[in-house]
Design a protein around this motif. Structure first.
Motif, PDB file in Angstrom:
ATOM      1  N   GLU A 163       0.835  -1.207   0.000  1.00  7.72           N
ATOM      2  CA  GLU A 163       0.000   0.000   0.000  1.00  7.72           C
ATOM      3  C   GLU A 163       0.868   1.255   0.000  1.00  7.72           C
ATOM      4  OE1 GLU A 163      -2.659  -0.361   3.283  1.00  7.72           O
ATOM      5  OE2 GLU A 163      -3.840  -1.949   2.326  1.00  7.72           O
ATOM      6  N   LYS A 164       2.004   1.245   0.718  1.00  2.34           N
ATOM      7  CA  LYS A 164       2.919   2.399   0.713  1.00  2.34           C
ATOM      8  C   LYS A 164       3.483   2.631  -0.678  1.00  2.34           C
ATOM      9  CE  LYS A 164       4.749   2.490   5.419  1.00  2.34           C
ATOM     10  NZ  LYS A 164       5.973   2.313   6.213  1.00  2.34           N
ATOM     11  N   ARG A 165       3.918   1.542  -1.327  1.00  2.00           N
ATOM     12  CA  ARG A 165       4.465   1.671  -2.692  1.00  2.00           C
ATOM     13  C   ARG A 165       3.429   2.220  -3.649  1.00  2.00           C
ATOM     14  NH1 ARG A 165       7.573  -3.521  -2.389  1.00  2.00           N
ATOM     15  NH2 ARG A 165       5.463  -4.254  -2.340  1.00  2.00           N
ATOM     16  N   GLU A 166       2.204   1.708  -3.555  1.00  7.94           N
ATOM     17  CA  GLU A 166       1.136   2.203  -4.432  1.00  7.94           C
ATOM     18  C   GLU A 166       0.871   3.679  -4.182  1.00  7.94           C
ATOM     19  OE1 GLU A 166      -2.325  -0.196  -3.931  1.00  7.94           O
ATOM     20  OE2 GLU A 166      -1.350  -2.018  -4.663  1.00  7.94           O
ATOM     21  N   ALA A 167       0.888   4.092  -2.908  1.00  8.91           N
ATOM     22  CA  ALA A 167       0.660   5.499  -2.584  1.00  8.91           C
ATOM     23  C   ALA A 167       1.793   6.356  -3.134  1.00  8.91           C
ATOM     24  CB  ALA A 167       0.530   5.686  -1.085  1.00  8.91           C
ATOM     25  N   GLU A 168       3.053   5.890  -3.007  1.00 12.49           N
ATOM     26  CA  GLU A 168       4.195   6.645  -3.532  1.00 12.49           C
ATOM     27  C   GLU A 168       4.138   6.722  -5.056  1.00 12.49           C
ATOM     28  OE1 GLU A 168       7.666   4.717  -2.026  1.00 12.49           O
ATOM     29  OE2 GLU A 168       7.370   5.470   0.015  1.00 12.49           O
ATOM     30  N   GLU A 169       3.811   5.601  -5.715  1.00 11.40           N
ATOM     31  CA  GLU A 169       3.731   5.587  -7.175  1.00 11.40           C
ATOM     32  C   GLU A 169       2.607   6.495  -7.673  1.00 11.40           C
ATOM     33  OE1 GLU A 169       3.329   1.529  -8.310  1.00 11.40           O
ATOM     34  OE2 GLU A 169       5.399   1.019  -7.788  1.00 11.40           O
ATOM     35  N   SER A 170       1.476   6.473  -6.975  1.00 13.77           N
ATOM     36  CA  SER A 170       0.382   7.346  -7.400  1.00 13.77           C
ATOM     37  C   SER A 170       0.737   8.811  -7.161  1.00 13.77           C
ATOM     38  CB  SER A 170      -0.915   6.977  -6.702  1.00 13.77           C
ATOM     39  OG  SER A 170      -0.790   7.191  -5.306  1.00 13.77           O
ATOM     40  N   ALA A 171       1.488   9.089  -6.080  1.00 12.61           N
ATOM     41  CA  ALA A 171       1.924  10.458  -5.822  1.00 12.61           C
ATOM     42  C   ALA A 171       2.946  10.892  -6.875  1.00 12.61           C
ATOM     43  CB  ALA A 171       2.523  10.580  -4.427  1.00 12.61           C
ATOM     44  N   ASP A 172       3.884  10.010  -7.246  1.00 11.82           N
ATOM     45  CA  ASP A 172       4.861  10.329  -8.275  1.00 11.82           C
ATOM     46  C   ASP A 172       4.181  10.532  -9.629  1.00 11.82           C
ATOM     47  OD1 ASP A 172       6.927  10.183  -6.494  1.00 11.82           O
ATOM     48  OD2 ASP A 172       7.511   8.126  -7.029  1.00 11.82           O
ATOM     49  N   ALA A 173       3.203   9.694  -9.918  1.00 15.29           N
ATOM     50  CA  ALA A 173       2.487   9.825 -11.197  1.00 15.29           C
ATOM     51  C   ALA A 173       1.711  11.131 -11.214  1.00 15.29           C
ATOM     52  CB  ALA A 173       1.548   8.641 -11.390  1.00 15.29           C
ATOM     53  N   ALA A 174       1.133  11.501 -10.083  1.00 18.80           N
ATOM     54  CA  ALA A 174       0.388  12.756 -10.016  1.00 18.80           C
ATOM     55  C   ALA A 174       1.321  13.935 -10.162  1.00 18.80           C
ATOM     56  CB  ALA A 174      -0.389  12.843  -8.716  1.00 18.80           C
ATOM     57  N   ASP A 175       2.500  13.881  -9.572  1.00 14.29           N
ATOM     58  CA  ASP A 175       3.461  14.969  -9.685  1.00 14.29           C
ATOM     59  C   ASP A 175       4.025  15.023 -11.095  1.00 14.29           C
ATOM     60  OD1 ASP A 175       3.103  15.591  -7.049  1.00 14.29           O
ATOM     61  OD2 ASP A 175       4.881  14.564  -6.327  1.00 14.29           O
ATOM     62  N   GLY A 176       4.323  13.897 -11.671  1.00 16.42           N
ATOM     63  CA  GLY A 176       4.885  13.842 -13.028  1.00 16.42           C
ATOM     64  C   GLY A 176       3.885  14.295 -14.062  1.00 16.42           C
ATOM     65  N   GLY A 177       2.660  14.059 -13.872  1.00 19.63           N
ATOM     66  CA  GLY A 177       1.632  14.447 -14.835  1.00 19.63           C
ATOM     67  C   GLY A 177       1.353  15.932 -14.804  1.00 19.63           C
ATOM     68  N   MET A 178       1.655  16.587 -13.697  1.00 14.54           N
ATOM     69  CA  MET A 178       1.367  18.009 -13.550  1.00 14.54           C
ATOM     70  C   MET A 178       2.486  18.884 -14.136  1.00 14.54           C
ATOM     71  SD  MET A 178      -1.420  18.505 -11.918  1.00 14.54           S
ATOM     72  CE  MET A 178      -2.251  18.571 -10.417  1.00 14.54           C
ATOM     73  N   GLY A 179       3.624  18.305 -14.367  1.00 14.18           N
ATOM     74  CA  GLY A 179       4.728  19.089 -14.906  1.00 14.18           C
ATOM     75  C   GLY A 179       5.506  19.790 -13.810  1.00 14.18           C
ATOM     76  N   ILE A 180       5.369  19.382 -12.593  1.00 13.05           N
ATOM     77  CA  ILE A 180       6.116  20.003 -11.492  1.00 13.05           C
ATOM     78  C   ILE A 180       7.475  19.347 -11.459  1.00 13.05           C
ATOM     79  CG2 ILE A 180       6.204  20.391  -9.035  1.00 13.05           C
ATOM     80  CD1 ILE A 180       3.183  20.145  -8.980  1.00 13.05           C
ATOM     81  N   SER A 181       8.521  20.183 -11.510  1.00 15.53           N
ATOM     82  CA  SER A 181       9.875  19.634 -11.473  1.00 15.53           C
ATOM     83  C   SER A 181      10.592  20.191 -10.270  1.00 15.53           C
ATOM     84  CB  SER A 181      10.638  19.989 -12.759  1.00 15.53           C
ATOM     85  OG  SER A 181      10.733  21.391 -12.876  1.00 15.53           O
ATOM     86  N   GLU A 182      11.582  19.498  -9.849  1.00 16.84           N
ATOM     87  CA  GLU A 182      12.303  19.920  -8.661  1.00 16.84           C
ATOM     88  C   GLU A 182      13.575  20.601  -9.007  1.00 16.84           C
ATOM     89  OE1 GLU A 182      12.755  16.683  -5.918  1.00 16.84           O
ATOM     90  OE2 GLU A 182      10.729  16.106  -6.191  1.00 16.84           O
TER      91      GLU A 182
END
Length: 153
Positions: A134-153
Motif C-alpha cells: 500500500e505504501k508503494r502504491e501510494a508513492e507511485e500514485s503520488a509520483d504519477a500525479a506529480d509527473g503528470g502536472m509538470g512540477i519539477s524539482e
C-alpha cells in the motif's frame, strides 16, 4: 362452585391388576429384555448398513477396514487374517495403541504451541507485506500525479 378433578377422572376404570408370582415376574422381565435386545440388535444392524453406505467412497477406509465396500486382494487378505486369527488383531492393537496414543499426546502440546506461533508470525508477515504494498502504491500514485502536472524539482 366448581370442584377440581384429577386427570384420571374421565378415564375408564380398570380392574385392579392381578398380583403375579415372582417366577412369573422374572419370566416377564426376561421376555422384555429379550425383545429389547432384539430391537437394539436390529437398530445396530441398520446403523451399520447406513454407515457402510455413507463411507463407501473413502478408498483409504476400504483398505483399512475391508468390511466397507469391495476392497482389493490386499484388503481382503488383511481382513481374512484378522478374522481367522483374532489374537493377531488384539496384539497389534495392544502394541500400537499405547505408543501411538502416548506419542500423540506428548507431541500435541508443543505442536499446537509452535503452530500457533507460526500462524501468528505468518499473519504478521502478511500484514506487513500488505502495508508495504500500500505504501508503494501510494508513492507511485503520488509520483504519477506529480509527473503528470509538470512540477519539477
Amino acid at each position: 362452585m366448581s370442584q377440581n378433578r384429577t386427570d384420571t377422572a374421565f378415564r375408564p376404570k380398570r380392574p385392579p391388576p392381578k398380583d403375579l408370582a415372582a417366577p412369573q415376574l422374572r419370566a416377564l422381565r426376561k421376555e422384555l429384555l429379550l425383545v429389547r435386545a432384539d430391537v437394539e440388535r436390529m437398530e445396530l444392524a441398520e446403523a451399520t448398513f447406513e454407515l457402510k453406505q455413507a463411507v463407501t467412497h473413502f478408498r483409504w477406509l476400504r483398505f483399512l477396514l475391508p468390511m466397507f465396500g469391495q476392497g482389493g486382494a490386499r484388503s481382503a487378505s488383511i481382513g481374512l487374517l484378522l478374522k481367522d486369527h483374532p489374537l493377531v488383531g488384539s496384539l497389534l492393537s495392544l502394541l500400537l495403541a499405547k505408543p501411538l496414543r502416548a506419542g500423540l499426546v506428548k507431541g500435541a502440546k508443543p505442536a499446537l504451541k509452535w503452530g500457533a506461533v507460526a500462524l501468528g508470525a505468518w499473519e504478521a508477515f502478511r500484514i506487513w507485506r500488505q502495508v508495504q504494498a500500500e505504501k508503494r502504491e501510494a508513492e507511485e500514485s503520488a509520483d504519477a500525479a506529480d509527473g503528470g502536472m509538470g512540477i519539477s524539482e
